[in-house]
Write a protein that holds these residues in place. Structure first.
Motif, PDB file in Angstrom:
ATOM      1  N   ILE A   5       0.834  -1.209   0.000  1.00 38.44           N
ATOM      2  CA  ILE A   5       0.000   0.000   0.000  1.00 38.44           C
ATOM      3  C   ILE A   5       0.865   1.255   0.000  1.00 38.44           C
ATOM      4  O   ILE A   5       0.645   2.192  -0.788  1.00 38.44           O
TER       5      ILE A   5
ATOM      6  N   MET B  36       2.744   1.881  -3.386  1.00 41.75           N
ATOM      7  CA  MET B  36       1.855   2.426  -4.415  1.00 41.75           C
ATOM      8  C   MET B  36       1.608   3.911  -4.189  1.00 41.75           C
ATOM      9  O   MET B  36       1.744   4.726  -5.106  1.00 41.75           O
ATOM     10  N   SER B  37       1.252   4.272  -2.970  1.00 46.33           N
ATOM     11  CA  SER B  37       0.960   5.683  -2.690  1.00 46.33           C
ATOM     12  C   SER B  37       2.208   6.538  -2.833  1.00 46.33           C
ATOM     13  O   SER B  37       2.141   7.671  -3.332  1.00 46.33           O
TER      14      SER B  37
ATOM     15  N   LEU C  18      -1.900   8.729   0.537  1.00 41.50           N
ATOM     16  CA  LEU C  18      -2.803   7.631   0.188  1.00 41.50           C
ATOM     17  C   LEU C  18      -4.065   8.149  -0.494  1.00 41.50           C
ATOM     18  O   LEU C  18      -4.551   7.557  -1.457  1.00 41.50           O
ATOM     19  N   ILE C  19      -4.584   9.261  -0.007  1.00 40.33           N
ATOM     20  CA  ILE C  19      -5.796   9.849  -0.604  1.00 40.33           C
ATOM     21  C   ILE C  19      -5.535  10.271  -2.043  1.00 40.33           C
ATOM     22  O   ILE C  19      -6.348  10.031  -2.949  1.00 40.33           O
TER      23      ILE C  19
ATOM     24  N   ALA D  69      -3.277   9.054  -4.071  1.00 39.31           N
ATOM     25  CA  ALA D  69      -3.123   7.849  -4.892  1.00 39.31           C
ATOM     26  C   ALA D  69      -4.477   7.230  -5.221  1.00 39.31           C
ATOM     27  O   ALA D  69      -4.724   6.808  -6.357  1.00 39.31           O
ATOM     28  N   ILE D  70      -5.361   7.155  -4.226  1.00 35.83           N
ATOM     29  CA  ILE D  70      -6.688   6.566  -4.449  1.00 35.83           C
ATOM     30  C   ILE D  70      -7.480   7.380  -5.459  1.00 35.83           C
ATOM     31  O   ILE D  70      -8.137   6.831  -6.356  1.00 35.83           O
ATOM     32  N   ARG D  71      -7.419   8.695  -5.343  1.00 33.50           N
ATOM     33  CA  ARG D  71      -8.147   9.557  -6.280  1.00 33.50           C
ATOM     34  C   ARG D  71      -7.665   9.379  -7.711  1.00 33.50           C
ATOM     35  O   ARG D  71      -8.445   9.356  -8.651  1.00 33.50           O
TER      36      ARG D  71
ATOM     37  N   LEU E 126      -6.190   6.678  -8.924  1.00 30.12           N
ATOM     38  CA  LEU E 126      -6.593   5.353  -9.386  1.00 30.12           C
ATOM     39  C   LEU E 126      -8.065   5.317  -9.777  1.00 30.12           C
ATOM     40  O   LEU E 126      -8.454   4.688 -10.762  1.00 30.12           O
ATOM     41  N   VAL E 127      -8.898   5.986  -8.989  1.00 32.23           N
ATOM     42  CA  VAL E 127     -10.340   5.990  -9.270  1.00 32.23           C
ATOM     43  C   VAL E 127     -10.652   6.857 -10.468  1.00 32.23           C
ATOM     44  O   VAL E 127     -11.456   6.530 -11.317  1.00 32.23           O
TER      45      VAL E 127
END
Length: 546
Positions: free
Chosen positions: A32, A35-36, A538-539, A541-543, A545-546
């Motif tokens: 995790i 990735m971030s 992390l936020i 990275a998630i944004r 990816l989405v």
């Protein structure tokens, strides 16, 4: 800071320190965080130290699993943090390839070889120099100290725990207000200094102020002297008195700073490592130890030869450049260990630049291969910075260094594969032209691209190199001087504030620091910003990816 707190549970055996559940938790966390970290390093051109975040996550995760001990937590967070800086080493160098040539093609196998090569060499050299920097030299390693402090106090509870987590909350809230909500400015810049090309001002950072406080006034004072030389002397003074123009001033400043750091690395090897070569490197030829535990490194020379062969054949670097890269990683990891230990900063891409320039000077490698050299070095140095912080925490906590080293190997190898995969996904999804744009600025990789042609002002570089060797050999902390010359002024000024606060506390309120109150607060503020920095990463990275 004493690790002998009776309320804290320590492991009584090696098997209680490195456990299957700890390695599983650490491995999942490493995936995790890697990735971030890749996304954030490319997106924000920065990478927060993960050690505080992973220390707390490991503590809560293992406590949720049942009975644990502080050493198992330490080993688990060692595995969890490793991949983050591996990703940083790649993100801070390789995108420069596509910045200069969007049509460049690099085989995934080549990227894996370069990344794994950097990881393995970093692990080898770190295991060999750990005792020298952590035990013999007793460098402060502020991030490692803060992590150990957080684990000891957090596990023991009581008034100190309340103080630690309260200051951590303050640091976290401040960081959210600054970075997420934009309610607090990140910097205060001096417009007159900016007009001369200087990043004059201060960065509103509890973390960097805390680093300055933990390191103390001596190292920070030397660091700030370097900043004054670089900005007020070279940039502002040089232009004001008509000695040189803005472009020349900038190249002199950068080249002098790099020269000072390279000279420090040479000084470390001449004075610190070569006289103890048999003790330090004997583990590569016989059964020997790192710290207190036995680690077999008799395989290391063979592995290094295999890496040189793979660099030569599969990465197309040629035998000379491959050898220079491996020797350069030896020098650069020593520089990184010293730099992180004294300042808490790890300019891994600068170490990559130094070695790629050396490789280009003695061989005919191409542009792409030069970036591969820089990437291998940056990966190794990024890993070393993380490993040495973890080893410092482990030294304070009496953790077996062999257990930490194994955990670091697991996390960093996972990080090597994940970081390459994420980088290739980004290239395929956005196209190679995306680097250097507002989507992925990758500022460090841009700096590497600018330096592929060589040192911009060789006389300043040579002066810095010779001066640093001499100063290091007379025990002057020249690495921090070089950092001050090279880094933006606002970073040095902010760290200087922390150092002066420590000086004030020691002189005016000596009991304050004797009780450890100042260090606890500093560790909490540092941890608050570091933890929130990783969460925001992390936020992001998630944004994406989405």
């Amino acid at each position: 800071m004493s690790s002998q707190n009776t309320k804290v549970k320590y492991a009584s055996s090696y098997k209680e320190q490195i456990t299957a559940r700890g390695l599983i938790i650490g491995s999942v966390g490493a995936i995790i965080l890697t990735m971030s970290s890749m996304f954030v390093a490319l997106k924000l051109s920065s990478l927060p130290w993960p050690i505080m975040f992973v220390a707390l996550v490991s503590m809560f995760a293992l406590k949720a699993c049942g009975t644990t001990n502080i050493n198992e937590i330490n080993v688990t967070h060692t595995a969890m943090s490793a991949g983050a800086m591996v990703a940083g080493g790649l993100a801070f160098t390789l995108p420069g390839i596509w910045m200069l040539n969007p049509d460049a093609e690099i085989k995934p196998l080549t990227l894996i070889i370069i990344t794994l090569g950097g990881v393995i060499l970093g692990l080898i050299f770190t295991s060999l120099i750990r005792k020298y920097f952590v035990v013999t030299k007793e460098l402060p390693y502020p991030m490692g100290q803060a992590a150990a402090e957080a684990l000891i106090i957090g596990d023991a509870g009581g008034k100190k725990a309340v103080m630690l987590f309260a200051s951590m909350g303050v640091g976290a809230i401040f960081t959210v207000l600054r970075d997420s909500l934009g309610k607090i400015p990140a910097t205060f810049m001096n417009s007159k200094m900016v007009s001369y090309g200087s990043y004059g001002g201060i960065w509103l950072s509890p973390m960097l102020i805390s680093v300055g406080y933990i390191i103390g006034p001596l190292f920070i004072g030397i660091w700030f002297v370097g900043a004054i030389i670089g900005d007020f002397g070279i940039l502002i003074g040089g232009q004001y008195f008509g000695i040189w123009d803005a472009a020349t001033a900038s190249s002199v400043k950068a080249s002098l700073g790099i020269g000072l750091m390279v000279g420090t690395g040479i000084g470390i090897i001449i004075k610190g490592i070569l006289p103890k070569a048999k003790e330090i490197f004997g583990a590569m030829f016989k059964k020997d130890s790192i710290g207190d535990s036995i680690v077999h490194l008799r395989w290391a020379p063979i592995v290094m030869m295999v890496i040189a062969f793979l660099f030569t054949i599969l990465a197309n670097m040629g035998i000379v450049a491959s050898i220079i890269t491996i020797l350069g990683i030896w020098l650069a990891t020593a520089m990184s260990a010293q730099c992180v230990g004294q300042s808490g900063i790890n300019p891994m891409e600068i170490f990559g630049i130094i070695v790629l320039i050396a490789a280009k000077a003695v061989s005919s490698i191409g542009q792409t291969e030069a970036f591969l050299v820089a990437a291998a070095v940056a990966v190794a140095c990024g890993l070393v910075g993380d490993v040495m912080n973890d080893f410092k925490a482990g030294y304070i906590l009496n953790t077996d260094p062999k257990a930490q080293w194994i955990a670091e190997a697991v996390g960093s190898i996972i990080g090597a594969f994940v970081s390459v995969a994420v980088l290739l996904i980004i290239v395929n999804a956005y196209g190679p032209h995306v680097f250097g744009t507002e989507i992925f600025p990758a500022a460090q990789a841009s700096a590497v691209a600018a330096m592929v042609g060589g040192i911009s002002h060789m006389p300043a570089f040579i002066i810095g190199l010779v001066l640093a060797v001499i100063l290091y050999c007379v025990n002057f902390p020249v690495m921090t001087l070089g950092l001050g010359v090279y880094l933006p002024f606002y970073l040095s000024a902010t760290a200087f504030i922390g150092g002066m606060l420590r000086l004030f506390a020691d002189k005016v309120f000596p009991e304050f620091e004797k009780k450890g109150t100042g260090s606890i607060i500093a560790s909490g503020l540092l941890g608050g910003e570091a933890v929130v920095g990783v969460i925001l990463a992390l936020i992001v990275a998630i944004r994406i990816l989405v």
